[in-house]
Write a protein that holds these residues in place. Structure first.
Motif, PDB file in Angstrom:
ATOM      1  N   TYR A 104       0.815   6.750  -8.159  1.00 45.16           N
ATOM      2  CA  TYR A 104       1.009   7.522  -9.384  1.00 45.16           C
ATOM      3  C   TYR A 104       1.418   8.953  -9.101  1.00 45.16           C
ATOM      4  N   ALA A 105       2.416   9.420  -9.830  1.00 41.61           N
ATOM      5  CA  ALA A 105       3.016  10.726  -9.569  1.00 41.61           C
ATOM      6  C   ALA A 105       2.036  11.874  -9.755  1.00 41.61           C
ATOM      7  N   TYR A 106       1.024  11.706 -10.627  1.00 44.52           N
ATOM      8  CA  TYR A 106       0.143  12.831 -10.918  1.00 44.52           C
ATOM      9  C   TYR A 106      -0.971  12.992  -9.883  1.00 44.52           C
ATOM     10  N   ASP A 107      -1.081  12.091  -8.915  1.00 41.72           N
ATOM     11  CA  ASP A 107      -2.134  12.169  -7.909  1.00 41.72           C
ATOM     12  C   ASP A 107      -1.685  12.992  -6.703  1.00 41.72           C
ATOM     13  N   LYS A 108      -2.472  13.992  -6.347  1.00 43.22           N
ATOM     14  CA  LYS A 108      -2.172  14.810  -5.165  1.00 43.22           C
ATOM     15  C   LYS A 108      -2.513  14.035  -3.897  1.00 43.22           C
ATOM     16  N   PHE A 139       7.061  -4.378 -15.608  1.00 44.37           N
ATOM     17  CA  PHE A 139       7.985  -3.481 -16.300  1.00 44.37           C
ATOM     18  C   PHE A 139       7.631  -3.334 -17.781  1.00 44.37           C
ATOM     19  N   GLY A 140       6.780  -4.214 -18.296  1.00 47.02           N
ATOM     20  CA  GLY A 140       6.316  -4.092 -19.675  1.00 47.02           C
ATOM     21  C   GLY A 140       4.896  -3.591 -19.783  1.00 47.02           C
ATOM     22  N   TYR A 141       4.021  -4.053 -18.882  1.00 48.16           N
ATOM     23  CA  TYR A 141       2.606  -3.715 -18.978  1.00 48.16           C
ATOM     24  C   TYR A 141       2.256  -2.368 -18.348  1.00 48.16           C
ATOM     25  N   SER A 142       3.093  -1.870 -17.441  1.00 48.25           N
ATOM     26  CA  SER A 142       2.775  -0.599 -16.786  1.00 48.25           C
ATOM     27  C   SER A 142       3.900   0.419 -16.826  1.00 48.25           C
ATOM     28  N   MET A 143       5.155  -0.003 -16.739  1.00 46.62           N
ATOM     29  CA  MET A 143       6.241   0.930 -16.446  1.00 46.62           C
ATOM     30  C   MET A 143       7.324   1.076 -17.513  1.00 46.62           C
ATOM     31  N   TRP A 151       8.810   6.826 -10.868  1.00 49.36           N
ATOM     32  CA  TRP A 151       9.458   5.884  -9.955  1.00 49.36           C
ATOM     33  C   TRP A 151       9.563   6.445  -8.540  1.00 49.36           C
ATOM     34  N   GLU A 152       9.825   7.727  -8.444  1.00 51.36           N
ATOM     35  CA  GLU A 152       9.961   8.348  -7.129  1.00 51.36           C
ATOM     36  C   GLU A 152       8.681   8.164  -6.315  1.00 51.36           C
ATOM     37  N   ARG A 153       7.510   8.384  -6.952  1.00 57.99           N
ATOM     38  CA  ARG A 153       6.250   8.200  -6.237  1.00 57.99           C
ATOM     39  C   ARG A 153       6.027   6.724  -5.907  1.00 57.99           C
ATOM     40  N   LEU A 154       6.299   5.826  -6.859  1.00 53.14           N
ATOM     41  CA  LEU A 154       6.086   4.408  -6.577  1.00 53.14           C
ATOM     42  C   LEU A 154       6.950   3.953  -5.404  1.00 53.14           C
ATOM     43  N   ILE A 155       8.183   4.411  -5.331  1.00 50.82           N
ATOM     44  CA  ILE A 155       9.064   4.019  -4.224  1.00 50.82           C
ATOM     45  C   ILE A 155       8.524   4.566  -2.906  1.00 50.82           C
ATOM     46  N   ASP A 156       8.015   5.797  -2.923  1.00 52.27           N
ATOM     47  CA  ASP A 156       7.371   6.331  -1.721  1.00 52.27           C
ATOM     48  C   ASP A 156       6.195   5.449  -1.314  1.00 52.27           C
ATOM     49  N   MET A 158       5.741   2.269  -2.047  1.00 52.56           N
ATOM     50  CA  MET A 158       6.242   0.990  -1.539  1.00 52.56           C
ATOM     51  C   MET A 158       6.750   1.129  -0.106  1.00 52.56           C
ATOM     52  N   ALA A 159       7.395   2.244   0.185  1.00 53.67           N
ATOM     53  CA  ALA A 159       7.871   2.462   1.560  1.00 53.67           C
ATOM     54  C   ALA A 159       6.692   2.515   2.527  1.00 53.67           C
ATOM     55  N   LEU A 160       5.648   3.220   2.156  1.00 53.19           N
ATOM     56  CA  LEU A 160       4.470   3.311   3.015  1.00 53.19           C
ATOM     57  C   LEU A 160       3.814   1.949   3.235  1.00 53.19           C
ATOM     58  N   GLN A 161       3.953   1.051   2.263  1.00 56.67           N
ATOM     59  CA  GLN A 161       3.393  -0.299   2.394  1.00 56.67           C
ATOM     60  C   GLN A 161       4.368  -1.259   3.085  1.00 56.67           C
ATOM     61  N   GLY A 162       5.576  -0.786   3.394  1.00 54.72           N
ATOM     62  CA  GLY A 162       6.544  -1.626   4.089  1.00 54.72           C
ATOM     63  C   GLY A 162       7.272  -2.619   3.216  1.00 54.72           C
ATOM     64  N   VAL A 163       7.349  -2.374   1.918  1.00 51.93           N
ATOM     65  CA  VAL A 163       8.017  -3.301   0.995  1.00 51.93           C
ATOM     66  C   VAL A 163       9.510  -3.344   1.304  1.00 51.93           C
ATOM     67  N   THR A 164      10.035  -4.544   1.498  1.00 54.93           N
ATOM     68  CA  THR A 164      11.470  -4.711   1.772  1.00 54.93           C
ATOM     69  C   THR A 164      12.246  -5.167   0.551  1.00 54.93           C
TER      70      THR A 164
END
Length: 746
Positions: A104-108, A139-143, A151-156, A158-164
């Motif tokens: 989540y983008a608002y979390d430091k 995409f309906g229940y959360s986003m 989205w920028e934070r979620l993609i970061d 996902m990258a940290l989790q190794g999502v391909t």
């Protein structure tokens, strides 16, 4: 002396040199997104992390490897590709810095004052080549109302989790508008064919049309620009986004323009009236390939392509023909329509339908559907392996490659569940036989929910460094507390893992507060409050989390989240016990007891709502503000998005029908304005029936509630949210002494 100075300069410059790998353009491009990620997550410390791209680290055993060494405040991460580098970074952050990066983008993101040294290199390699994330429903229940920052934070993350392989379906309605208008349909009619934003996943899956449409032009245009940013960032990390393609879903009006095309009406879904039903174009029609070609060409022009396309035929709807021959023709036509346009095309399909509708999807029909396309040309998401592994029932999908997926959540419901040990055992068993092993691991959550511990654990199992459940509990606890609180937090999570986190997720899970009131059980399958653990365990975990919080020198936001999340589950479970006492008192005709217990239930709901206000993610106000922000073009648009946001959480579809409260969740404001008023009216009706000596008319009450629910979802305006009046540790202490004074949950 001069030589010593030169040597020192070289040593000082060495991190800057290695930050660019071997200095090649490829290395620079691969490392740039990692530098950007660090700049976004911890800008003051990003210079301490150096990344080295080393393609030679790959091997026949693993396409992706990393190695991490930290010494004297400098962290060097080597990897075979950007995602391996990201996973190495995340492992160091988790295991050494005890740092949690939320989606989540608002979390430091908080790093320790001094970056710890590693005890030798941290190494790992991928055990499966692919890692999938997201679900159409997310995409309906959360986003649905997310902006680029989200989205920028979620993609970061996902990258940290190794999502391909992230699902990437944003912005497709603009493409479809262009396709349908080019085929002769009226643009305004097409925009009305689409549903409202939060309901688009089910339109895209061929379940409903027109509900809460038309979509505003501004939505269509802004989603295109958002998708471009999403794809650019995902691709920069080396991800392969899964874009949509044509599965056969068409507007009803298409038949008027192409009378020779076989346009078939599909069956009812979700209790919607016929006018919201969907239509399907027979793959035997030449128009099928034409539509696929038009769509892919227009989508590729806008968004490019990564040659993998998500297509799902007959998701939770009946096939027009259940013969194996017809089903084979469908899959063959879909595959051919893809490869005619893109010779490199791969088809990704969820296998939820094989689990959901076992009556129709027999082994013979599944085999016909899957074997009609070349081996390896279709990738299958075994969607709900936490409960049922379809690969075991289909001879590993008759040889087609598949990904073992953990679903873990339905509807975004706020409910503690999951089983780490079961996940690890099932994955180990699946990988034990090479001929039937999965090509990847995925998380197919319907909502970004109350159990982040499960998703990160599942994705960690894709690497040789995968922790056991016992290891993960320690890692997780360290990321939630700090040095002075860790033992308490660790003991709390050990209790949760051994008692509460023992079961898979089910559809419509809810504490009874979220359910439409009744005297016995619960109304319908969308709000099921059943659990099998002892509440004493949940209470003990809550007490330990509180001890961890009060003993901490500083407070991690994650520990506040856990205090709220565990507490709201415990209070919700307690509410069901009180309802049963109320019911007995009513049946005993004990008016005084009904009044006393009814008052306790009302107070508990108020306290439950107050607890939720300590966590921003558990507030209705944020959900509605995010929706209204999309309507910045006009007040009318803002109201439209707000009504759509209210609808998906409550009535969902048509009033009084089968999906009401399916997406129930613990949101302050939603409790205060929607759940609690239903129960308070019910308690008053129970008291009134005893005073007047007449039986409670539950059917009449149900009718009144349907009217209330529909009125609420169509309204707009400020939500009355209670604000925290004291520090959370004081408030949790108050709640424990009020509801569990004996130290036991009863």
């Amino acid at each position: 002396m001069k030589q010593k100075i030169t040597l020192v300069l070289i040593l000082l410059l060495l991190p800057l040199i290695t930050a660019c790998g071997d200095g090649s353009e490829e290395a620079d491009e691969a490392i740039a997104p990692l530098i950007g990620l660090c700049d976004r997550l911890f800008p003051e410390r990003s210079g301490a992390f150096q990344f080295v791209l080393d393609r030679d680290m790959t091997s026949s055993d693993s396409p992706s490897r990393y190695s991490v060494v930290a010494e004297r405040g400098k962290v060097t991460i080597k990897g075979s590709d950007p995602l391996a580098l990201s996973v190495g970074l995340n492992r160091y952050l988790s295991e050494y810095c005890h740092t949690y990066v939320s989606p989540y983008a608002y979390d430091k993101v908080e790093l320790p004052g001094r970056l710890p040294d590693t005890k030798g290199p941290l190494e790992g390699s991928a055990v499966v080549p692919e890692r999938f994330f997201l679900n159409y429903c997310t995409f309906g229940y959360s986003m649905p109302y997310w902006k680029w920052a989200d989205w920028e934070r979620l993609i970061d993350w996902m990258a940290l989790q190794g999502v391909t392989m992230p699902l990437a379906i944003t912005g497709q309605e603009k493409v479809w508008l262009d396709v349908w208008t080019e085929l002769g349909l009226d643009p305004e009619s097409v925009k009305s064919y689409f549903t409202g934003p939060a309901h688009l996943p089910w339109h895209r899956m061929n379940n409903i049309d027109r509900w809460e449409g038309p979509l505003p032009d501004s939505w269509l245009d802004e989603q295109v620009e958002l998708q471009k940013k999403i794809l650019e960032r995902e691709r920069s990390f080396g991800m392969t986004p899964v874009l949509p393609a044509f599965a056969g879903h068409v507007p009803q009006e298409l038949a008027q323009h192409y009378p020779d095309a076989e346009v078939l009406r599909l069956g009812e879904w979700g209790g919607f009236e016929e006018k919201y039903g969907t239509y399907y174009l027979s793959p035997a029609s030449p128009l099928f390939r034409k539509i696929q070609t038009l769509y892919l060409e227009k989508q590729t022009e806008l968004f490019g392509t990564d040659h993998i396309y998500g297509i799902d035929a007959f998701n939770e709807v009946d096939s027009p023909d259940w013969s194996p021959e017809f089903l084979a023709d469908v899959s063959r036509a879909i595959h051919t329509s893809l490869t005619d346009v893109d010779s490199e095309a791969k088809w990704l399909m969820m296998t939820w339908l094989f689990y959901y509708d076992k009556e129709h999807w027999t082994p013979e029909r599944i085999r016909a559907f899957l074997e009609a396309v070349p081996q390896g040309s279709i990738y299958l998401l075994d969607y709900y392996c936490d409960k049922a592994e379809v690969w075991r029932e289909t001879e590993a999908f008759y040889g087609q490659p598949y990904l073992w997926c953990y679903l873990g959540n339905f509807g975004g419901n706020s409910w503690l569940c999951g089983n780490m040990r079961d996940v690890r055992e099932k994955l180990s068993a699946a990988q034990a036989t090479p001929s039937s092993a999965p090509m990847g691991i995925g998380c197919t959550l319907e909502g970004l929910d109350a159990n982040p511990i499960m998703y990160e654990y599942v994705l960690s199992q894709a690497w040789t460094s995968a922790p056991t459940a016992d290891d993960w509990i320690r890692i997780w606890a360290d990321k939630r507390g700090n040095s002075s609180a860790n033992n308490y937090v660790y003991e709390a999570w050990k209790i949760l893992e051994s008692s509460v986190y023992r079961d898979f997720s089910r559809g419509g899970q809810a504490v009874l507060i979220h359910a439409r009131p009744c005297l016995h059980g619960y109304q319908g399958w969308c709000t099921v409050p059943d659990y099998e653990y002892d509440n004493d365990h949940l209470l003990r975990a809550w007490q330990l989390l509180l001890q961890g919080y009060t003993s901490a020198e500083s407070h991690h936001r994650e520990l506040t989240y856990d205090l709220v999340n565990v507490g709201r589950q415990l209070l919700g479970n307690r509410f069901m016990e009180l309802r049963d006492v109320l019911t007995k008192a009513y049946e005993d005709k004990d008016l005084d007891q009904v009044s006393a217990v009814g008052q306790q239930m009302k107070e508990l709901m108020d306290d439950y709502a107050s607890l939720l206000t300590y966590e921003p993610y558990f507030t209705l106000g944020k959900w509605l503000r995010d929706a209204r922000d999309y309507g910045s073009h006009s007040e009318a648009e803002a109201d439209y998005y707000e009504r759509n946001a209210r609808s998906i959480l409550t009535v969902w579809g048509q009033p009084g029908r089968q999906l009401t409260d399916y997406a129930n969740r613990a949101y302050a404001g939603l409790v205060t304005d929607y759940y609690a008023p239903r129960w308070k009216r019910f308690i008053e009706s129970v008291e009134s029936s005893l005073r007047e000596g007449i039986p409670l008319d539950e059917e009449q009450f149900r009718t009144e509630m349907i009217a209330f629910e529909d009125q609420w979802r169509q309204s707009t305006g400020e939500i009355a949210e209670v604000r925290p009046s004291m520090p959370i540790d004081r408030y949790v202490s108050l709640l424990i002494s009020k509801y569990f004074p004996s130290g036991e949950s009863r």
